[in-house]
Design an enzyme around this catalytic site. Structure first.
Site, mmCIF file in Angstrom:
data_model
loop_
_atom_site.group_PDB
_atom_site.id
_atom_site.type_symbol
_atom_site.label_atom_id
_atom_site.label_comp_id
_atom_site.label_asym_id
_atom_site.label_seq_id
_atom_site.Cartn_x
_atom_site.Cartn_y
_atom_site.Cartn_z
ATOM 1 N N ASP A 117 80.680 81.304 37.050
ATOM 2 C CA ASP A 117 79.266 81.448 37.365
ATOM 3 C C ASP A 117 78.646 80.064 37.309
ATOM 4 O O ASP A 117 78.728 79.382 36.274
ATOM 5 C CB ASP A 117 78.618 82.376 36.327
ATOM 6 C CG ASP A 117 77.261 82.884 36.744
ATOM 7 O OD1 ASP A 117 76.931 82.826 37.946
ATOM 8 O OD2 ASP A 117 76.524 83.368 35.865
ATOM 9 N N ASP B 168 75.053 78.283 38.034
ATOM 10 C CA ASP B 168 73.645 78.539 38.316
ATOM 11 C C ASP B 168 72.848 77.246 38.299
ATOM 12 O O ASP B 168 72.909 76.481 37.327
ATOM 13 C CB ASP B 168 73.046 79.490 37.268
ATOM 14 C CG ASP B 168 73.638 80.883 37.344
ATOM 15 O OD1 ASP B 168 73.934 81.341 38.465
ATOM 16 O OD2 ASP B 168 73.795 81.503 36.288
ATOM 17 N N ARG C 66 82.757 87.654 35.003
ATOM 18 C CA ARG C 66 82.722 86.576 35.984
ATOM 19 C C ARG C 66 83.917 85.651 35.793
ATOM 20 O O ARG C 66 84.202 85.242 34.685
ATOM 21 C CB ARG C 66 81.481 85.701 35.788
ATOM 22 C CG ARG C 66 80.162 86.399 35.820
ATOM 23 C CD ARG C 66 79.591 86.346 37.229
ATOM 24 N NE ARG C 66 78.191 86.694 37.261
ATOM 25 C CZ ARG C 66 77.745 87.929 37.420
ATOM 26 N NH1 ARG C 66 78.576 88.923 37.501
ATOM 27 N NH2 ARG C 66 76.456 88.164 37.485
ATOM 28 N N ARG D 207 84.903 84.643 42.390
ATOM 29 C CA ARG D 207 83.656 85.313 42.030
ATOM 30 C C ARG D 207 83.345 86.398 43.045
ATOM 31 O O ARG D 207 83.354 86.165 44.246
ATOM 32 C CB ARG D 207 82.504 84.297 41.977
ATOM 33 C CG ARG D 207 81.107 84.886 41.917
ATOM 34 C CD ARG D 207 80.749 85.385 40.524
ATOM 35 N NE ARG D 207 79.475 86.062 40.509
ATOM 36 C CZ ARG D 207 78.307 85.502 40.258
ATOM 37 N NH1 ARG D 207 78.251 84.213 39.998
ATOM 38 N NH2 ARG D 207 77.211 86.213 40.253
#
Length: 164
Positions: free
Chosen positions: A92, A94, A89, A79
């Site tokens: 990812d 989150d 990406r 990343r």
């Protein structure tokens, strides 16, 4: 021990990176639930389609440390952070929700703002955490999804073996 809800996405070597992300999350706690994997067009830029899903993780790692660990996993899988926000990406990860925590600062953005604005975040989260209430609005996640009205943000389920 609060539950952490993590969004996972990739549009580069999607299958490989999604599986790697899931494997790495298992090292951080107990993966309780994994949503369906959804495909969607790139959001905010022209690019390859994304795969996105959400995971419920039971962990005793505090939120700031967990967030830093998620960033380290992303970096390990290629990343790049010094690129535009809306870009391709490899992986990812989150932190979407962490118990009922509300914290928006340079270290954490919880609950993640994308929950209420992005179908690729909200749909998988509503699938596994629909009964939860958004810590700021108090609205159930499933009700936020039911009222979501952005037809340009299509998502569709894909057959995906998570390997777990």
């Amino acid at each position: 021990m609060p539950s952490a809800y993590i969004g996972i996405g990739s549009n580069i070597a999607r299958d490989t990176n999604i599986r790697a992300g899931l494997k790495a999350l298992r090292q951080l706690g107990s993966v309780m639930v994994i949503s369906t994997v959804y495909e969607s067009k790139a959001f905010g830029f022209d690019g390859d389609n994304f795969y996105n899903l959400a995971v419920a993780l039971e962990t005793d790692i505090d939120a700031p440390t967990l967030n830093a660990m998620l960033h380290a996993i992303e970096q390990k899988h290629g990343r790049e952070r010094k690129v535009p926000r809306f870009s391709s990406r490899t992986l990812d990860l989150d932190l979407l929700l962490y118990g009922d925590m509300v914290r928006h600062d340079a270290v954490l953005d919880v609950p993640r703002g994308d929950i209420t604005t992005c179908a690729f975040v909200l749909r998988p989260l509503a699938e596994i955490a629909g009964q939860l209430h958004h810590p700021e609005s108090g609205i159930r996640i499933s009700d936020i999804w039911a009222a979501f009205d952005r037809p340009e943000q299509q998502t569709w389920p894909v057959a995906f073996n998570t390997g777990l």
